[in-house]
Design an enzyme around this catalytic site. Structure first.
Site, PDB file in Angstrom:
ATOM      1  NE  ARG A 173      -9.230  -6.047 -20.018  1.00  0.00           N
ATOM      2  CZ  ARG A 173      -9.525  -5.069 -20.767  1.00  0.00           C
ATOM      3  NH1 ARG A 173      -8.767  -4.056 -20.947  1.00  0.00           N
ATOM      4  NH2 ARG A 173     -10.737  -5.186 -21.418  1.00  0.00           N
ATOM      5  N   PRO A 180       0.882  -1.096  -0.068  1.00  0.00           N
ATOM      6  CG  PRO A 180      -0.391  -1.347   2.096  1.00  0.00           C
ATOM      7  CD  PRO A 180       0.530  -2.039   1.214  1.00  0.00           C
ATOM      8  CD  GLU A 237       1.850  -5.065  10.644  1.00  0.00           C
ATOM      9  OE1 GLU A 237       2.155  -3.749  10.196  1.00  0.00           O
ATOM     10  OE2 GLU A 237       0.839  -5.479  10.552  1.00  0.00           O
TER      11      GLU A 237
HETATM   12  N1  ADE Z   1      -0.931  -5.222   0.063  1.00  0.00           N
HETATM   13  C1  ADE Z   1      -1.769  -4.804   1.020  1.00  0.00           C
HETATM   14  N2  ADE Z   1      -2.361  -3.857   0.680  1.00  0.00           N
HETATM   15  C2  ADE Z   1      -2.294  -3.476  -0.677  1.00  0.00           C
HETATM   16  C3  ADE Z   1      -2.483  -2.762  -1.812  1.00  0.00           C
HETATM   17  N3  ADE Z   1      -3.538  -1.591  -1.276  1.00  0.00           N
HETATM   18  N4  ADE Z   1      -1.764  -2.626  -2.744  1.00  0.00           N
HETATM   19  C4  ADE Z   1      -1.072  -3.466  -3.190  1.00  0.00           C
HETATM   20  N5  ADE Z   1      -0.457  -4.347  -2.329  1.00  0.00           N
HETATM   21  C5  ADE Z   1      -1.271  -4.486  -1.157  1.00  0.00           C
END
Ligand code: ADE
Length: 229
Positions: A155, A90, A117
């Site tokens: 794709r 994230p 984590e």
């Molecule tokens: N791993 C956990 N959350 C994620 C996200 N939003 N995007 C990519 N990998 C992730």
């Protein structure tokens, strides 16, 4: 195009890889997706543990640096094509259609799927992967994010979609950086909702102009941020 997935849960990909478009692309030899279980590179310990508690305290566990670096080196040596390394997190750069288009021209992607984590930060220092996020929300791991990313890339590969299903006009794509126009099929009328008359006119110029107008008004109403300043 070759994908190497490094994960603690390779089975998560089973259903996805055997269905529909992905399965066809694999059968046609257009994509090769290899899964590798990080646990195979666990350091010498009885439970093949690959994670440990963070130094300095805090919740959760981190995937260890030695396991990850050695796994990546071993997997890269399995094929001579150069790899672009990606870590799903994230914290990464947001995946969008432009990034998918950029990745779709790479011969090979190696994808690190985190759990818990995440990884010991030295994985990033040593391997310098491109960090990619699929959105501002937290998933339980990178596997679902990897499927989203692979789907958006595959794709775009030549031969994966038939001509009649080209990705050129898709929302956000090279041919159309805005949203798509609405489409209709039979019947012409349903519960008082009629197909717009212009689409039945057979006048291709008028239809193209109407679609262009729909793209603009839709994008302005829903995603004003996509319109050029
Ligand atoms: N791993 C956990 N959350 C994620 C996200 N939003 N995007 C990519 N990998 C992730």
């Amino acid at each position: 195009m070759r994908f190497d997935l490094l994960t603690l849960f390779p089975a998560i990909f089973d259903g996805y890889l055997t269905q529909s478009l992905l399965d066809k692309a694999i059968q046609k030899g257009l994509v090769d997706i290899q899964r590798h279980n990080l646990r195979e590179w666990a350091q010498d310990n009885p439970h093949r543990q690959v994670d440990d508690k963070p130094f300095g305290g805090g919740p959760g566990m981190l995937i260890q640096v030695q396991t990850t670096v050695e796994a990546v080196e071993a997997v890269e040596a399995m094929d001579s094509r150069p790899t672009r390394r990606i870590m799903l997190t994230p914290q990464g750069k947001r995946l969008d259609q432009r990034l998918a288009e950029e990745l779709a021209v790479c011969p090979r992607l190696l994808i690190l799927c985190g759990r818990y984590e995440g990884f010991d930060h030295r994985v990033n220092d040593i391997l310098e992967p491109d960090e990619i996020s699929i959105g501002d929300f937290v998933l339980n791991g990178g596997e679902v994010a990897a499927m989203v990313m692979i789907d958006s890339i595959v794709r775009l590969l030549p031969g994966v979609l038939g001509d009649e299903q080209s990705s050129w006009d898709d929302s956000f794509s090279r041919g159309n950086r805005m949203l798509e126009f609405p489409q209709y099929t039979r019947p012409r009328s349903y519960r008082g909702h009629d197909v717009p008359e212009v689409l039945l006119s057979g006048d291709h110029k008028r239809i193209a102009a109407w679609r262009e107008e729909q793209i603009r008004t839709r994008t302005a109403a829903r995603r004003n941020d996509l319109l050029e300043p």
